[in-house]
Design a protein around this motif. Structure first.
Motif, short mmCIF file in Angstrom:
data_model
loop_
_atom_site.label_atom_id
_atom_site.label_comp_id
_atom_site.label_asym_id
_atom_site.label_seq_id
_atom_site.Cartn_x
_atom_site.Cartn_y
_atom_site.Cartn_z
N GLU A 2 0.81 -1.17 0.04
CA GLU A 2 0.18 -0.32 -0.02
C GLU A 2 0.83 0.88 0.21
O GLU A 2 0.43 2.53 -0.72
CB GLU A 2 -1.09 0.19 1.00
N LYS A 3 2.05 1.64 0.36
CA LYS A 3 2.43 2.49 0.64
C LYS A 3 3.80 2.30 -0.60
O LYS A 3 4.93 3.66 -0.10
CB LYS A 3 3.03 2.23 1.79
N SER A 4 4.00 1.64 -1.42
CA SER A 4 4.49 1.61 -2.84
C SER A 4 4.51 2.80 -3.40
O SER A 4 3.26 3.57 -3.52
CB SER A 4 4.70 0.23 -3.85
N LEU A 9 4.59 0.42 -8.52
CA LEU A 9 3.21 -0.11 -8.22
C LEU A 9 2.93 -1.00 -9.64
O LEU A 9 2.97 -2.02 -10.01
CB LEU A 9 2.17 0.51 -7.82
N ARG A 19 -2.81 -7.51 -7.65
CA ARG A 19 -3.19 -6.38 -6.60
C ARG A 19 -2.54 -4.73 -6.46
O ARG A 19 -3.45 -4.70 -5.72
CB ARG A 19 -2.16 -7.28 -4.69
N LYS A 22 -4.45 -3.13 -8.45
CA LYS A 22 -5.84 -2.20 -7.66
C LYS A 22 -5.31 -1.29 -6.47
O LYS A 22 -6.14 -0.34 -6.26
CB LYS A 22 -6.68 -3.87 -6.51
N ILE A 23 -4.25 -1.38 -6.25
CA ILE A 23 -3.74 -0.35 -5.53
C ILE A 23 -3.82 0.95 -6.60
O ILE A 23 -4.33 1.93 -6.19
CB ILE A 23 -2.59 -0.86 -4.67
N SER A 26 -7.77 2.31 -7.02
CA SER A 26 -8.15 2.66 -5.30
C SER A 26 -7.55 4.64 -5.70
O SER A 26 -7.96 5.09 -5.44
CB SER A 26 -8.21 1.95 -4.58
N ARG A 27 -5.73 4.42 -5.96
CA ARG A 27 -5.13 5.96 -5.73
C ARG A 27 -6.07 6.64 -6.48
O ARG A 27 -5.94 7.91 -6.51
CB ARG A 27 -3.84 5.60 -5.90
#
Ligand SMILES: [Zn+2]
Lengths: 188, 162
Positions: A2-4, A9, A19, A22-23, A26-27
């Motif tokens: 999540e913090k990448s 990513l 995954r 998806k992150i 959502s960003r």
């Protein structure tokens, strides 16, 4: 994960990691969706093109430069091309003002916190803004959306659209002047 | 001080100027009615545009995106990741085969009929190791060919998996 960073990513997306995808999604989903919504003035089209944009991110991931690339700029370039392409198709070549009248009819208002008159006024104002924006020519609308709503720097927009900053600023002045004309009767 | 152009005012409005530049423009604004008017227009349009709030896409959008991916998989031009693993696997298999040949040959030379067998022209030509290798690969090829229909032909789908 999540913090990448976005670039990290994208490195994972290149390895078909859903995954990481998806992150990233959502960003940026809200920014991309509202960008296209304001560009096209139509929720269904915005929904379709949001999907199209991220599908393209997945399949074109190998074209993103992991070392030097600016993901946000790259993503907006994809979304902008898709939106421009869609709007240049014949089936949308009718008066935008007609489309935009439907824009806010389905937005619920909160009856407890807002006086009915205020709610109507607010909806009217939103409608007026969206209609005015949709009446601008695409290039003027584009600069208002990218600058005001997406809050990109003129330098970033210049890189994305391959247009000199001076030209973009001139367009912005013109867009503001036209918007003022379109909205003036309402005494903002 | 010179009259500021609209681009500079726009840059100030969106915080795209340096601090000293901003200071200079603000000083000019203090005694220039025209520039003040333009800044006011920018402010006015800014708050008007803010009246159009953000909307949300459908909550299942990401699942819809994922659902479109397998169908379009073959249309993409994805470069395969370069990995050293296949090379290690092949090297390992080759070492294993050579060890097996060495082992079989050493056992065969202890068999009672081996001295007579050694006189055979094929063993003479290939050497004892070569002969074992030939038998080994010959058997392997025979088994592969015999099993090929089962390995490659899916009886249920009646399609070739190649
Ligand atoms: Zn001035």
């Amino acid at each position: 994960m999540e913090k990448s960073t976005d670039a990290e990513l994208m490195g994972q997306v290149l390895k078909k990691n859903t995954r990481a995808f998806k992150i990233l999604y959502s960003r940026y989903e809200m920014r991309v969706y509202n960008f296209i919504l304001r560009y096209t003035g139509n929720k269904e089209i915005a929904q379709d093109l949001l999907q199209e944009t991220f599908t393209r991110v997945w399949f074109a991931a190998h074209l993103f430069n992991l070392e030097t690339g600016n993901f946000r700029g790259w993503l907006y370039t994809i979304a902008l091309n898709i939106a421009r392409n869609e709007m240049s198709r014949k089936r949308y070549a009718y008066d935008y003002a007609e489309v935009s009248t439907i824009a806010f009819k389905d937005e619920p208002v909160n009856p407890r916190t807002e006086e009915p008159d205020a709610a109507v006024e607010r909806a009217d104002l939103q409608n007026a803004i969206s209609q005015a924006l949709l009446k601008l020519s695409p290039l003027l609308r584009e600069i208002i959306i990218l600058k005001h709503y997406q809050q990109l720097k003129f330098k970033e927009i210049a890189e994305m659209t391959k247009t000199p900053e001076g030209t973009l600023k001139a367009r912005f002045h013109r867009a503001i002047a036209e918007l003022k004309e379109l909205l003036d009767p309402r005494e903002l | 001080m010179s009259h500021e152009n609209k681009d500079t005012l726009l840059a100030l409005f969106y915080h795209e100027v340096t601090l000293p530049e901003a200071q200079k423009i603000r000083e000019h604004l203090a005694d220039c009615e025209d520039c003040r008017k333009y800044m006011h227009l920018l402010n006015q349009m800014d708050s008007a545009l803010n009246q159009w709030p953000e909307a949300n896409p459908l909550p299942d959008t990401f699942d819809r995106i994922l659902a479109t991916i397998p169908e379009r998989w073959h249309a993409s031009h994805v470069r395969p990741a370069v990995s050293a693993r296949p090379i290690f696997n092949i090297a390992f298999a080759m070492v294993a085969i050579l060890l097996l040949i060495y082992f079989v040959q050493s056992r065969m030379s202890q068999l009672p009929f081996w001295p007579a067998f050694e006189q055979n022209w094929l063993v003479q030509t290939l050497g004892s190791y070569g002969f074992v290798a030939l038998v080994f690969f010959g058997l392997g090829a025979f088994i592969t060919l015999a099993l090929a229909p089962i390995l490659y032909f899916d009886l249920n789908k009646r399609t070739l998996h190649i």
